[in-house]
Write an enzyme that holds these catalytic residues in place. Structure first.
Site, PDB file in Angstrom:
ATOM      1  N   GLU A   1      -1.611  13.446   0.182  1.00 41.35           N
ATOM      2  CA  GLU A   1      -0.211  13.521  -0.252  1.00 41.35           C
ATOM      3  C   GLU A   1       0.077  14.693  -1.191  1.00 41.35           C
ATOM      4  O   GLU A   1       1.140  15.288  -1.128  1.00 41.35           O
ATOM      5  CB  GLU A   1       0.218  12.208  -0.909  1.00 41.35           C
ATOM      6  CG  GLU A   1       0.315  11.065   0.087  1.00 41.35           C
ATOM      7  CD  GLU A   1       0.908   9.802  -0.509  1.00 41.35           C
ATOM      8  OE1 GLU A   1       2.081   9.784  -0.879  1.00 41.35           O
ATOM      9  OE2 GLU A   1       0.153   8.812  -0.631  1.00 41.35           O
TER      10      GLU A   1
ATOM     11  N   LYS B   1      10.652   7.342   7.160  1.00 42.02           N
ATOM     12  CA  LYS B   1      11.399   6.194   6.627  1.00 42.02           C
ATOM     13  C   LYS B   1      12.865   6.273   7.057  1.00 42.02           C
ATOM     14  O   LYS B   1      13.467   5.263   7.409  1.00 42.02           O
ATOM     15  CB  LYS B   1      11.283   6.157   5.090  1.00 42.02           C
ATOM     16  CG  LYS B   1       9.910   5.677   4.610  1.00 42.02           C
ATOM     17  CD  LYS B   1       9.832   5.535   3.094  1.00 42.02           C
ATOM     18  CE  LYS B   1       8.471   5.023   2.654  1.00 42.02           C
ATOM     19  NZ  LYS B   1       8.293   4.903   1.206  1.00 42.02           N
TER      20      LYS B   1
ATOM     21  N   HIS C   1     -24.230   3.005   8.863  1.00 39.84           N
ATOM     22  CA  HIS C   1     -24.397   2.254  10.109  1.00 39.84           C
ATOM     23  C   HIS C   1     -23.531   2.800  11.235  1.00 39.84           C
ATOM     24  O   HIS C   1     -23.464   2.196  12.291  1.00 39.84           O
ATOM     25  CB  HIS C   1     -24.097   0.770   9.859  1.00 39.84           C
ATOM     26  CG  HIS C   1     -25.052   0.167   8.870  1.00 39.84           C
ATOM     27  ND1 HIS C   1     -26.247  -0.396   9.231  1.00 39.84           N
ATOM     28  CD2 HIS C   1     -25.004   0.114   7.512  1.00 39.84           C
ATOM     29  CE1 HIS C   1     -26.893  -0.801   8.147  1.00 39.84           C
ATOM     30  NE2 HIS C   1     -26.154  -0.498   7.089  1.00 39.84           N
TER      31      HIS C   1
HETATM   32  C1  F6R Z   1       4.638   8.299  -2.369  1.00 34.02           C
HETATM   33  C2  F6R Z   1       3.597   7.365  -2.008  1.00 34.02           C
HETATM   34  C3  F6R Z   1       3.780   6.512  -0.784  1.00 34.02           C
HETATM   35  C4  F6R Z   1       4.608   5.249  -1.113  1.00 34.02           C
HETATM   36  C5  F6R Z   1       4.787   4.360   0.115  1.00 34.02           C
HETATM   37  C6  F6R Z   1       5.518   3.057  -0.188  1.00 34.02           C
HETATM   38  O1  F6R Z   1       4.317   8.911  -3.576  1.00 34.02           O
HETATM   39  O2  F6R Z   1       2.615   7.281  -2.664  1.00 34.02           O
HETATM   40  O3  F6R Z   1       2.496   6.155  -0.338  1.00 34.02           O
HETATM   41  O4  F6R Z   1       3.985   4.523  -2.135  1.00 34.02           O
HETATM   42  O5  F6R Z   1       5.505   5.068   1.088  1.00 34.02           O
HETATM   43  O6  F6R Z   1       6.687   3.258  -0.921  1.00 34.02           O
HETATM   44  P1  F6R Z   1       6.947   2.366  -2.221  1.00 34.02           P
HETATM   45  O7  F6R Z   1       5.784   2.606  -3.113  1.00 34.02           O
HETATM   46  O8  F6R Z   1       8.230   2.866  -2.791  1.00 34.02           O
HETATM   47  O9  F6R Z   1       7.034   0.955  -1.756  1.00 34.02           O
END
Ligand code: F6R
Length: 355
Positions: A240, A350, A256
């Site tokens: 990330e 998203k 393994h």
């Molecule tokens: C962004 C990050 C992502 C979010 C994931 C879920 O920095 O680390 O892995 O954590 O998309 O979103 P949230 O945490 O807002 O539920």
């Protein structure tokens, strides 16, 4: 063509990091230290007859759950399960304590799992900075642990992990671990000082490690029961923050299967840089496995770097390694000339799912 940032130019490093990932890593000790204050604001009922704990969340909101599971496995008397999906496991019922964790409060998988936990009468605790989860938790009358907003979830690890640990102590499911927490915070401050952007590359192990990983495929190996969760965190942070591929696995499992797959294509294998996270509490046979594996593979891959955890308590040792990985991932981003904060492809996905 991207241009590498000079790791010794602090102004450039900070200017390039437009969302303050470096500052957020530096704030890890203060995030952890804020747990008591955050938990004091939560209205916790008396919990009786809890037979399991589920932490449901994704990505940066789920890793704290894995840390909780790994850190407490030697002391807790009920199982802890981390759920990363839309559906709750079948065993979740009125005897389950469910932490629904979503930093944004809007992650659809977590909202779906929350709904199922609610319908099954589980004792839910919401952990979020806002969004739909906060609304639901308040409407349904569950305790709400509200964490400070405005950060990336992965950068708010201290806010997401430590208060959950504190709650489990407060409600009697864990013994008092405050001594270990104090040691961890003390050690983390020292780590931030030693690995932070102000420290020149010549004396900064995180900057040096980022340099080693530049242009390579990092593969992070931990060990079950000690550094497993750290290896997972390193992988996610390198993905990330540095926008680079990275993979993780654990001893003894990787002995393994994964090691057999380090043969062809040889030119690809030569690009792999293996990092082995080592902890003094690793099983004696695991330590032996690490040594033998190194002997066999060190000349086949690009390199083999061993990193040892420091600290007395397991919590300090876990965070000590996490801090090294977090800084390394941000410096690797700088070497690749990418801004460590934005995660455009996750945002795109998203949004596309909402259409
Ligand atoms: C962004 C990050 C992502 C979010 C994931 C879920 O920095 O680390 O892995 O954590 O998309 O979103 P949230 O945490 O807002 O539920």
């Amino acid at each position: 063509m991207t241009v590498s940032i000079d790791l010794n130019n602090v102004d450039e490093l900070r200017r390039f990091d437009t969302t303050g990932i470096l500052a957020a890593i530096d704030s890890l000790p203060s995030q952890c230290a804020a747990a008591g204050e955050l938990v004091a604001k939560v209205n916790l009922p008396e919990y009786t007859d809890i037979s399991n704990i589920v932490i449901t969340g994704l990505g940066g909101s789920a890793i704290g759950g894995d840390m909780l599971r790994a850190y407490t496995s030697g002391v807790i008397e009920v199982p802890i399960v981390v759920n990363r999906g839309y559906d709750m496991p079948n065993f979740v019922n009125s005897k389950s304590l469910v932490f629904a964790v979503s930093y944004s409060g809007n992650t659809e998988e977590t909202l779906s799992a929350y709904d199922q936990a609610h319908r099954r009468g589980a004792a839910v605790i919401g952990v979020t900075s806002g969004g739909r989860l906060k609304e639901l938790v308040l409407e349904d009358g569950y305790p709400l642990l509200e964490v400070p907003g405005g950060m990336f979830p992965r950068a708010a690890n201290g806010y997401l992990f430590m208060p959950c640990l504190t709650i489990l102590q407060k409600i009697g499911l864990l013994p008092d671990l405050s001594g270990e927490a104090a040691e961890m915070i003390y050690l983390l401050k020292d780590m931030c000082w030693k690995l932070g952007p102000e420290r020149a590359e010549a004396e900064n192990p995180a900057k040096q490690l980022a340099r080693k990983l530049y242009g390579k495929i990092p593969v992070i190996w931990g060990a079950t029961g000690t550094t497993e969760v750290v290896a997972q965190r390193w992988k996610a942070q390198i993905n990330e923050n540095a926008k680079s591929p990275c993979y993780w696995n654990v001893f003894p499992e990787l002995n393994h299967n994964e090691i057999v797959g380090l043969e062809v294509p040889a030119e690809f294998v030569k690009k792999i840089h293996i990092i082995v996270l080592q902890d003094g509490a690793d099983h004696a046979q695991v330590q032996k496995r690490m040594a033998i594996t190194k002997e066999v593979f060190q000349d086949k891959v690009d390199g083999f770097t061993e990193i040892k955890a420091h600290g007395n308590g397991l919590l300090a040792r876990i965070y000590n390694l996490i801090c090294t990985g977090d800084f390394t991932s941000a410096y690797l981003a700088a070497l690749y000339g990418v801004d460590p904060g934005p995660i455009k492809v996750i945002d795109y996905l998203k949004e596309a799912l909402q259409k």
